[in-house]
Design an enzyme around this catalytic site. Structure first.
Site, PDB file in Angstrom:
ATOM      1  N   CYS A  41       0.820  -1.219   0.000  1.00 32.64           N
ATOM      2  CA  CYS A  41       0.000   0.000   0.000  1.00 32.64           C
ATOM      3  C   CYS A  41       0.851   1.264   0.000  1.00 32.64           C
ATOM      4  CB  CYS A  41      -0.951  -0.008   1.183  1.00 32.64           C
ATOM      5  SG  CYS A  41      -2.034  -1.427   1.150  1.00 32.64           S
ATOM      6  N   HIS A  97      -3.232   7.037   1.665  1.00 29.77           N
ATOM      7  CA  HIS A  97      -3.675   5.685   1.311  1.00 29.77           C
ATOM      8  C   HIS A  97      -5.013   5.421   2.004  1.00 29.77           C
ATOM      9  CE1 HIS A  97      -4.113   1.483   0.896  1.00 29.77           C
ATOM     10  NE2 HIS A  97      -3.750   1.192   2.126  1.00 29.77           N
ATOM     11  N   ASN A 107     -10.223  -0.456   0.422  1.00 30.18           N
ATOM     12  CA  ASN A 107      -8.763  -0.366   0.332  1.00 30.18           C
ATOM     13  C   ASN A 107      -8.298  -1.036  -0.971  1.00 30.18           C
ATOM     14  OD1 ASN A 107      -6.007  -0.781   0.545  1.00 30.18           O
ATOM     15  ND2 ASN A 107      -6.050  -1.389   2.695  1.00 30.18           N
TER      16      ASN A 107
HETATM   17  N1  ACO Z   1     -17.703  -8.067  10.832  1.00 26.54           N
HETATM   18  C1  ACO Z   1     -18.138  -8.287  12.078  1.00 26.54           C
HETATM   19  N2  ACO Z   1     -17.297  -8.527  13.107  1.00 26.54           N
HETATM   20  C2  ACO Z   1     -15.995  -8.533  12.835  1.00 26.54           C
HETATM   21  C3  ACO Z   1     -15.477  -8.317  11.551  1.00 26.54           C
HETATM   22  C4  ACO Z   1     -16.396  -8.086  10.520  1.00 26.54           C
HETATM   23  N3  ACO Z   1     -16.011  -7.853   9.251  1.00 26.54           N
HETATM   24  N4  ACO Z   1     -14.129  -8.397  11.599  1.00 26.54           N
HETATM   25  C5  ACO Z   1     -13.795  -8.642  12.876  1.00 26.54           C
HETATM   26  N5  ACO Z   1     -14.910  -8.737  13.627  1.00 26.54           N
HETATM   27  C6  ACO Z   1     -15.028  -8.986  15.051  1.00 26.54           C
HETATM   28  C7  ACO Z   1     -13.834  -9.733  15.597  1.00 26.54           C
HETATM   29  O1  ACO Z   1     -13.981 -11.128  15.419  1.00 26.54           O
HETATM   30  C8  ACO Z   1     -13.856  -9.327  17.035  1.00 26.54           C
HETATM   31  O2  ACO Z   1     -14.845 -10.102  17.693  1.00 26.54           O
HETATM   32  P1  ACO Z   1     -14.527 -10.739  19.142  1.00 26.54           P
HETATM   33  O3  ACO Z   1     -14.295  -9.543  20.046  1.00 26.54           O
HETATM   34  O4  ACO Z   1     -15.773 -11.494  19.436  1.00 26.54           O
HETATM   35  O5  ACO Z   1     -13.305 -11.575  18.960  1.00 26.54           O
HETATM   36  C9  ACO Z   1     -14.391  -7.888  16.994  1.00 26.54           C
HETATM   37  O6  ACO Z   1     -15.049  -7.752  15.720  1.00 26.54           O
HETATM   38  C10 ACO Z   1     -13.313  -6.850  17.118  1.00 26.54           C
HETATM   39  O7  ACO Z   1     -12.255  -7.203  16.232  1.00 26.54           O
HETATM   40  P2  ACO Z   1     -10.995  -6.273  16.058  1.00 26.54           P
HETATM   41  O8  ACO Z   1     -10.038  -6.909  15.117  1.00 26.54           O
HETATM   42  O9  ACO Z   1     -10.515  -5.899  17.432  1.00 26.54           O
HETATM   43  O10 ACO Z   1     -11.657  -4.983  15.383  1.00 26.54           O
HETATM   44  P3  ACO Z   1     -11.070  -3.541  15.239  1.00 26.54           P
HETATM   45  O11 ACO Z   1     -11.895  -2.571  15.943  1.00 26.54           O
HETATM   46  O12 ACO Z   1      -9.576  -3.535  15.478  1.00 26.54           O
HETATM   47  O13 ACO Z   1     -11.268  -3.264  13.682  1.00 26.54           O
HETATM   48  C11 ACO Z   1     -10.042  -3.299  11.627  1.00 26.54           C
HETATM   49  C12 ACO Z   1     -10.681  -4.135  12.740  1.00 26.54           C
HETATM   50  C13 ACO Z   1     -11.142  -2.499  10.943  1.00 26.54           C
HETATM   51  C14 ACO Z   1      -9.406  -4.249  10.635  1.00 26.54           C
HETATM   52  C15 ACO Z   1      -8.983  -2.346  12.235  1.00 26.54           C
HETATM   53  O14 ACO Z   1      -8.147  -3.037  13.109  1.00 26.54           O
HETATM   54  C16 ACO Z   1      -8.139  -1.690  11.167  1.00 26.54           C
HETATM   55  O15 ACO Z   1      -8.630  -0.913  10.371  1.00 26.54           O
HETATM   56  N6  ACO Z   1      -6.844  -1.969  11.162  1.00 26.54           N
HETATM   57  C17 ACO Z   1      -5.948  -1.399  10.157  1.00 26.54           C
HETATM   58  C18 ACO Z   1      -6.115  -2.124   8.881  1.00 26.54           C
HETATM   59  C19 ACO Z   1      -5.303  -1.462   7.799  1.00 26.54           C
HETATM   60  O16 ACO Z   1      -5.194  -0.259   7.748  1.00 26.54           O
HETATM   61  N7  ACO Z   1      -4.730  -2.228   6.966  1.00 26.54           N
HETATM   62  C20 ACO Z   1      -3.884  -1.610   5.960  1.00 26.54           C
HETATM   63  C21 ACO Z   1      -3.644  -2.613   5.005  1.00 26.54           C
HETATM   64  S1  ACO Z   1      -2.704  -1.861   3.794  1.00 26.54           S
HETATM   65  C22 ACO Z   1      -1.779  -3.012   2.942  1.00 26.54           C
HETATM   66  O17 ACO Z   1      -0.583  -2.913   2.925  1.00 26.54           O
HETATM   67  C23 ACO Z   1      -2.469  -4.158   2.242  1.00 26.54           C
END
Ligand code: ACO
Length: 343
Positions: A127, A268, A298
């Site tokens: 990314c 990004h 993304n």
């Molecule tokens: N729908 C419903 N529930 C979900 C989903 C979903 N799609 N995904 C995860 N959950 C659940 C989890 O299982 C967890 O449940 P639990 O508490 O019962 O175990 C709960 O939601 C919380 O999960 P978290 O992972 O703690 O959720 P968080 O608030 O951290 O959000 C997210 C997740 C959106 C992915 C966030 O962490 C984020 O945006 N991180 C950065 C991601 C990013 O920027 N990536 C860049 C990639 S760039 C590249 O190089 C490819």
């Protein structure tokens, strides 16, 4: 005797030149899938995805569509905006993590565009690919080697995510964006900073998985395949909100500018909460923050030029506007470029 190509290279006495960004273009699959549609096959909801990420839908490549197709369309639009012909292009740089040929995909784009004079190669930095590509391309211009460069960010991550893993599959979409960089009397690349940290590689990757095969006793090889994207979302989130403001400040320092001098923050597109947190930390008001997350999710290396293109075409980003752009992601890698749009 070997003749020097007179269209390339800095002539004796010629001023070192700077870079101007003179065209942009973008392309994405027509097919889109909204959050409601996602909840039909994975346990999630529009409320969960939209409130945590800002994403409402993503565009997904159909089986007959290709990275080369999207990338070429974006590049063609950027070349036309810059009032150039494909044969004017000296270099095509493709930032992608999802090549259609591991030997390199950029040459197929060169052929499709008819950019017969251009050298073409791929660059991989997930990314951060577009930002790393922008800095790389600018070096060829600053040293007087090339005058007209097409930089493309393109990814089709839908082919590499696990569609049963709700923690990752809801985040990604497909698309391509491109810009034309041209030699100019004044350098519009005002400052940049790039960084990598391989110690956190396991937080986000699309790793090769070898399956050991013994060819003959004592001779084993590891033919295999690439695993789907895996991500420690919370760690990546923490990394982004800490490192991205830092790197933008560093690039601003190199440019001799302050955040209040910026017209736009073009990051990004990973998560609206990350965009908001970075903008808040830099005291940049929301109306200066470019976001297309709701529509595209993304799109990895494509996300910055895909977000830039409509802003330019609809006249919101104008020539002379100062933009802080930043990419971050797998590697881990991150970087920022401060540039002035247009010539
Ligand atoms: N729908 C419903 N529930 C979900 C989903 C979903 N799609 N995904 C995860 N959950 C659940 C989890 O299982 C967890 O449940 P639990 O508490 O019962 O175990 C709960 O939601 C919380 O999960 P978290 O992972 O703690 O959720 P968080 O608030 O951290 O959000 C997210 C997740 C959106 C992915 C966030 O962490 C984020 O945006 N991180 C950065 C991601 C990013 O920027 N990536 C860049 C990639 S760039 C590249 O190089 C490819």
């Amino acid at each position: 005797m070997l003749q020097l190509d007179q269209t390339l290279g800095q002539r004796p006495g010629q001023q070192w030149v700077g870079m101007a960004m003179t065209g942009c273009g973008s392309s994405a699959p027509a097919l889109s899938l909204d959050n409601e549609g996602m909840s039909q096959f994975v346990e999630t909801s529009d409320e969960w995805i939209a409130s945590r990420t800002g994403i409402r839908r993503r565009h997904l490549a159909a089986p007959h569509e290709s990275l080369v197709g999207f990338a070429s369309e974006a590049a063609r639009a950027a070349i036309a905006m810059a009032n150039l012909q494909p044969t004017d292009i000296d270099l095509i740089l493709l930032a992608t993590s999802t090549p259609e040929d591991l030997f390199g995909t950029a040459c197929q784009i060169q052929a499709k565009l008819g950019a017969s004079r251009a050298v073409a190669f791929d660059l991989t930095a997930a990314c951060s690919g577009f930002i790393f590509g922008l800095v790389t391309a600018a070096q060829f211009i600053r040293t007087g080697v090339y005058r007209n460069i097409v930089l493309i960010g393109a990814d089709v991550l839908s082919r590499w995510v696990d569609w049963g893993d709700r923690r990752t599959c809801v985040l990604f979409g497909d698309g391509a964006g491109a810009v034309v960089l041209q030699a100019s009397d004044r350098d519009r690349l005002l400052g940049f900073a790039l960084q990598s940290d391989g110690t956190q590689n396991s937080d986000l990757n699309l790793a090769y998985q070898p399956h050991p095969t013994e060819l003959t006793p004592g001779v084993s090889i590891g033919q295999g395949s690439f695993a789907p994207v895996t991500m420690n979302g919370q760690e990546v989130y923490r990394f982004a909100v800490r490192r991205v403001p830092e790197i933008i400040e560093k690039a601003l320092f190199h440019a001799g500018l302050d955040a209040k001098d910026l017209d736009w923050l073009l990051m990004h597109q990973a998560n609206q909460r990350i965009l908001d947190a970075v903008a808040k930390r830099l005291n940049i008001p929301p109306e200066k923050v470019v976001s297309n997350l709701a529509e595209y999710g993304n799109t990895s290396a494509a996300s910055i030029p895909l977000a830039l293109d409509p802003e330019v075409r609809q006249g919101r980003i104008k020539p002379g506007d100062i933009i802080a752009s930043a990419g971050f992601g797998a590697g881990l890698s991150w970087g920022s470029v401060i540039f002035e749009w247009g010539s």
